[in-house]
Design a protein around this motif. Structure first.
Motif, PDB file in Angstrom:
ATOM      1  N   GLY A   1      -4.547  -2.137   3.949  1.00  0.00           N
ATOM      2  CA  GLY A   1      -3.673  -2.821   3.009  1.00  0.00           C
ATOM      3  C   GLY A   1      -2.354  -3.211   3.656  1.00  0.00           C
ATOM      4  N   ARG A   2      -1.581  -3.928   2.912  1.00  0.00           N
ATOM      5  CA  ARG A   2      -0.288  -4.409   3.391  1.00  0.00           C
ATOM      6  C   ARG A   2       0.791  -3.365   3.123  1.00  0.00           C
ATOM      7  N   ILE A   3       1.678  -3.179   4.085  1.00  0.00           N
ATOM      8  CA  ILE A   3       2.834  -2.311   3.884  1.00  0.00           C
ATOM      9  C   ILE A   3       4.066  -3.202   3.859  1.00  0.00           C
ATOM     10  N   LYS A   4       4.634  -3.349   2.683  1.00  0.00           N
ATOM     11  CA  LYS A   4       5.758  -4.263   2.483  1.00  0.00           C
ATOM     12  C   LYS A   4       7.053  -3.609   2.970  1.00  0.00           C
ATOM     13  N   ARG A   5       7.771  -4.308   3.809  1.00  0.00           N
ATOM     14  CA  ARG A   5       9.013  -3.768   4.343  1.00  0.00           C
ATOM     15  C   ARG A   5      10.094  -3.734   3.269  1.00  0.00           C
ATOM     16  N   ALA A   6      10.917  -2.698   3.369  1.00  0.00           N
ATOM     17  CA  ALA A   6      12.023  -2.565   2.424  1.00  0.00           C
ATOM     18  C   ALA A   6      13.250  -2.057   3.175  1.00  0.00           C
ATOM     19  N   ASP A   7      14.418  -2.413   2.703  1.00  0.00           N
ATOM     20  CA  ASP A   7      15.656  -1.946   3.321  1.00  0.00           C
ATOM     21  C   ASP A   7      15.930  -0.519   2.854  1.00  0.00           C
TER      22      ASP A   7
ATOM     23  N   ASN B   1       0.809  -1.224   0.000  1.00  0.00           N
ATOM     24  CA  ASN B   1       0.000   0.000   0.000  1.00  0.00           C
ATOM     25  C   ASN B   1       0.839   1.269   0.000  1.00  0.00           C
ATOM     26  N   ILE B   2       2.104   1.183   0.425  1.00  0.00           N
ATOM     27  CA  ILE B   2       3.022   2.331   0.376  1.00  0.00           C
ATOM     28  C   ILE B   2       4.307   1.821  -0.278  1.00  0.00           C
ATOM     29  N   PRO B   3       4.366   1.805  -1.604  1.00  0.00           N
ATOM     30  CA  PRO B   3       5.407   1.067  -2.336  1.00  0.00           C
ATOM     31  C   PRO B   3       6.774   1.771  -2.393  1.00  0.00           C
ATOM     32  N   ILE B   4       7.399   1.905  -1.232  1.00  0.00           N
ATOM     33  CA  ILE B   4       8.732   2.515  -1.181  1.00  0.00           C
ATOM     34  C   ILE B   4       9.735   1.700  -1.995  1.00  0.00           C
ATOM     35  N   SER B   5       9.600   0.365  -1.938  1.00  0.00           N
ATOM     36  CA  SER B   5      10.567  -0.501  -2.632  1.00  0.00           C
ATOM     37  C   SER B   5      10.606  -0.222  -4.134  1.00  0.00           C
ATOM     38  N   LEU B   6       9.514   0.276  -4.679  1.00  0.00           N
ATOM     39  CA  LEU B   6       9.426   0.537  -6.115  1.00  0.00           C
ATOM     40  C   LEU B   6      10.365   1.660  -6.548  1.00  0.00           C
ATOM     41  N   ILE B   7      10.739   2.504  -5.615  1.00  0.00           N
ATOM     42  CA  ILE B   7      11.451   3.730  -5.966  1.00  0.00           C
ATOM     43  C   ILE B   7      12.882   3.766  -5.433  1.00  0.00           C
ATOM     44  N   LEU B   8      13.277   2.747  -4.689  1.00  0.00           N
ATOM     45  CA  LEU B   8      14.583   2.767  -4.030  1.00  0.00           C
ATOM     46  C   LEU B   8      15.751   2.891  -5.004  1.00  0.00           C
ATOM     47  N   GLU B   9      15.628   2.267  -6.167  1.00  0.00           N
ATOM     48  CA  GLU B   9      16.733   2.297  -7.127  1.00  0.00           C
ATOM     49  C   GLU B   9      16.796   3.612  -7.897  1.00  0.00           C
ATOM     50  N   LYS B  10      15.772   4.426  -7.754  1.00  0.00           N
ATOM     51  CA  LYS B  10      15.708   5.660  -8.530  1.00  0.00           C
ATOM     52  C   LYS B  10      15.982   6.912  -7.707  1.00  0.00           C
ATOM     53  N   CYS B  11      15.790   6.845  -6.386  1.00  0.00           N
ATOM     54  CA  CYS B  11      15.904   8.043  -5.547  1.00  0.00           C
ATOM     55  C   CYS B  11      16.615   7.717  -4.241  1.00  0.00           C
ATOM     56  N   ASN B  12      17.427   8.664  -3.794  1.00  0.00           N
ATOM     57  CA  ASN B  12      18.089   8.524  -2.495  1.00  0.00           C
ATOM     58  C   ASN B  12      17.309   9.202  -1.383  1.00  0.00           C
ATOM     59  N   HIS B  13      16.569  10.240  -1.728  1.00  0.00           N
ATOM     60  CA  HIS B  13      15.742  10.965  -0.765  1.00  0.00           C
ATOM     61  C   HIS B  13      14.282  10.710  -1.107  1.00  0.00           C
ATOM     62  N   ILE B  14      13.553  10.129  -0.151  1.00  0.00           N
ATOM     63  CA  ILE B  14      12.190   9.668  -0.421  1.00  0.00           C
ATOM     64  C   ILE B  14      11.212  10.255   0.588  1.00  0.00           C
ATOM     65  N   ILE B  15      10.111  10.774   0.070  1.00  0.00           N
ATOM     66  CA  ILE B  15       9.018  11.279   0.904  1.00  0.00           C
ATOM     67  C   ILE B  15       7.898  10.252   0.844  1.00  0.00           C
ATOM     68  N   ALA B  16       7.619   9.592   1.955  1.00  0.00           N
ATOM     69  CA  ALA B  16       6.601   8.531   2.005  1.00  0.00           C
ATOM     70  C   ALA B  16       5.364   9.046   2.715  1.00  0.00           C
ATOM     71  N   VAL B  17       4.226   9.010   2.026  1.00  0.00           N
ATOM     72  CA  VAL B  17       2.980   9.553   2.556  1.00  0.00           C
ATOM     73  C   VAL B  17       2.030   8.415   2.924  1.00  0.00           C
ATOM     74  N   ASP B  18       1.668   8.368   4.189  1.00  0.00           N
ATOM     75  CA  ASP B  18       0.796   7.326   4.731  1.00  0.00           C
ATOM     76  C   ASP B  18      -0.497   7.973   5.215  1.00  0.00           C
ATOM     77  N   VAL B  19      -1.627   7.607   4.611  1.00  0.00           N
ATOM     78  CA  VAL B  19      -2.922   8.175   5.014  1.00  0.00           C
ATOM     79  C   VAL B  19      -3.725   7.193   5.862  1.00  0.00           C
ATOM     80  N   SER B  20      -3.056   6.206   6.421  1.00  0.00           N
ATOM     81  CA  SER B  20      -3.709   5.193   7.273  1.00  0.00           C
ATOM     82  C   SER B  20      -4.773   4.408   6.511  1.00  0.00           C
ATOM     83  N   GLY B  21      -4.468   4.105   5.262  1.00  0.00           N
ATOM     84  CA  GLY B  21      -5.393   3.303   4.474  1.00  0.00           C
ATOM     85  C   GLY B  21      -5.204   1.824   4.742  1.00  0.00           C
TER      86      GLY B  21
END
Length: 444
Positions: A207-213, A185-205
């Protein structure tokens, strides 16, 4: 020369709560932060598409005028509204029936997207764009960037990402797709290879939040600080409120304002009434508020109460206790208990003035009613407690007993009561003139 920091934005899913993300976008625009990629799931994918095409005003207009009939077939909306009035059990049955019948028809949402989404703008934008959906046919997640989506099919895949489980599955090339939130539901892993600085927005929806390193990345988390309503509660007025929360929470995430629940600027007053930290004398008086000496014996009940107070104030002060953080934590607690508007930026002075206005109105009305509170105040037990016995200088044992009982059972109200007493003490400019306010004994 320092390299310009460019950010990736991750927008979470949450249905109607997605209006919050437009407030986040508003703040990011004001902060003039360079964005190099946007990814999202569900409503985050929809908002992300409009963000990439750069149509902020369009997004704002859309959310301010959004209602359920623009999302699902009006016939099903009326049926859903009908069962809502029959209680939660009937509502759940009604939703289940719609699902069994194939799910809610989101043709109106598709028609809306066809009006607002400009596929050419998105494809030609320098900002990368990605989404997450889930293939029921293959029973696996599908993670796509704009280059992976066939031309002319962008809206289909946006609908696939935002296909909430109660909606009819989105069909693409004879395959069924549902909301990407079932996978991430908050796909940080999708963007890790493209950006070093990431703004993650969680609206308490949901769904599953997949952990990423994310250890090698700078992550700025933005999460709603208040309730945003239901995931299917599409309402323009609620959206306007949620947009404001998204805006202010983002400013706080980037340290442009301070505060836990409220939003403060850095303006400080020279007036001692509004001094944003405790003085040594005041700390002694706050202990005496419960008839306790600062270095006196430790009594069990008072130790429990002190623990509850400190634990609560820590939550509002960033878990750092000092003379300023304790004062500001007490200020926020008092304002919250009195239900003072959160959706604006305050100075310490302005928020204290709002508290005093509420208190003054209460006292004025009580005087006009000759001690008989209005029906509104009768219904507001919280306020009657906060406004009761607001004196730092007290010697009645019955008052101390009452305060301790409230402190043990309702610590938030007790802290608000104590904070108001402190402000009134300051306004009286010390002990010698405090007698001016000693008549206020609004017993519970």
């Amino acid at each position: 020369m320092n390299e310009v920091v460019r950010y990736g934005v991750v927008l979470g899913g949450g249905g109607a709560k997605g209006a919050y993300e437009i407030g986040v976008w508003k703040a990011l625009r004001e902060l003039e932060l360079p964005i190099e990629a946007v990814v999202g799931t569900s409503v985050g994918a929809l908002n992300g598409a409009i963000m990439v095409q750069g149509d902020y005003e369009l997004a704002l207009e859309l959310w301010n005028d959004l209602h359920m009939s623009k999302i699902i077939n009006i016939t099903q909306e009326l049926e859903l509204n009908k069962v809502k009035k029959s209680g939660i059990t009937t509502l759940v049955r009604g939703v289940k029936r719609l699902i069994v019948d194939g799910g809610m028809d989101v043709t109106p949402l598709k028609e809306l997207l066809e009006k607002v989404i400009d596929e050419d703008k998105i494809r030609n934008s320098e900002i990368e764009f990605g989404i997450v959906t889930f293939s029921l046919s293959d029973f696996k997640p599908v993670r796509l960037f704009k280059k992976d989506i066939p031309k002319g099919r962008l809206i289909d895949y946006l609908l696939a990402s935002a296909c909430f489980p109660t909606f009819k599955p989105q069909m693409i090339d004879n395959k069924r797709y549902i909301d990407g939130g079932v996978y991430d539901n908050i796909p940080i892993s999708l963007i890790l290879e493209k950006c070093n600085h990431i703004i993650a927005v969680d609206v308490s929806g949901p769904g599953r939040i997949k952990r990423a390193d994310t250890s090698a990345h700078k992550i700025i988390n933005i999460k709603n600080s208040g309730y945003l309503g239901g995931i299917l509660q599409f309402d323009g007025e609620i959206s306007k409120v949620n947009i404001e929360y998204g805006y202010y929470d983002t400013l706080r995430a980037f340290e442009k304002v301070k505060g836990k629940r409220y939003y403060f600027n850095e303006v400080k007053s020279r007036n001692s009434i509004y001094n944003n930290q405790l003085e040594d004398e005041e700390i002694i008086l706050l202990f005496k508020f419960y008839n306790v000496e600062l270095d006196g014996p430790r009594l069990p009940n008072l130790e429990v109460m002190k623990y509850k107070h400190i634990k609560l104030i820590r939550q509002y002060s960033g878990y750092k206790l000092n003379k300023e953080s304790i004062f500001m934590g007490m200020l926020e607690i008092c304002a919250e208990v009195l239900e003072i508007n959160r959706r604006r930026i305050y100075s310490t002075e302005e928020l204290i003035d709002e508290i005093l206005k509420v208190y003054g109105s209460y006292i004025s009305e009580k005087a006009n009613k000759k001690g008989i509170l209005s029906q509104v105040h009768k219904q507001s037990l919280n306020r009657s407690i906060v406004f009761s016995n607001v004196s730092l200088i007290e010697n009645r044992s019955d008052v101390f007993k009452k305060r301790i009982a409230i402190g043990l059972t309702m610590p938030k109200l007790a802290i608000a009561n104590m904070f108001l007493a402190l402000i009134l003490f300051r306004r009286a400019e010390g002990k010698s003139e405090y007698k001016v306010f000693s008549f206020v004994k609004a017993d519970i």
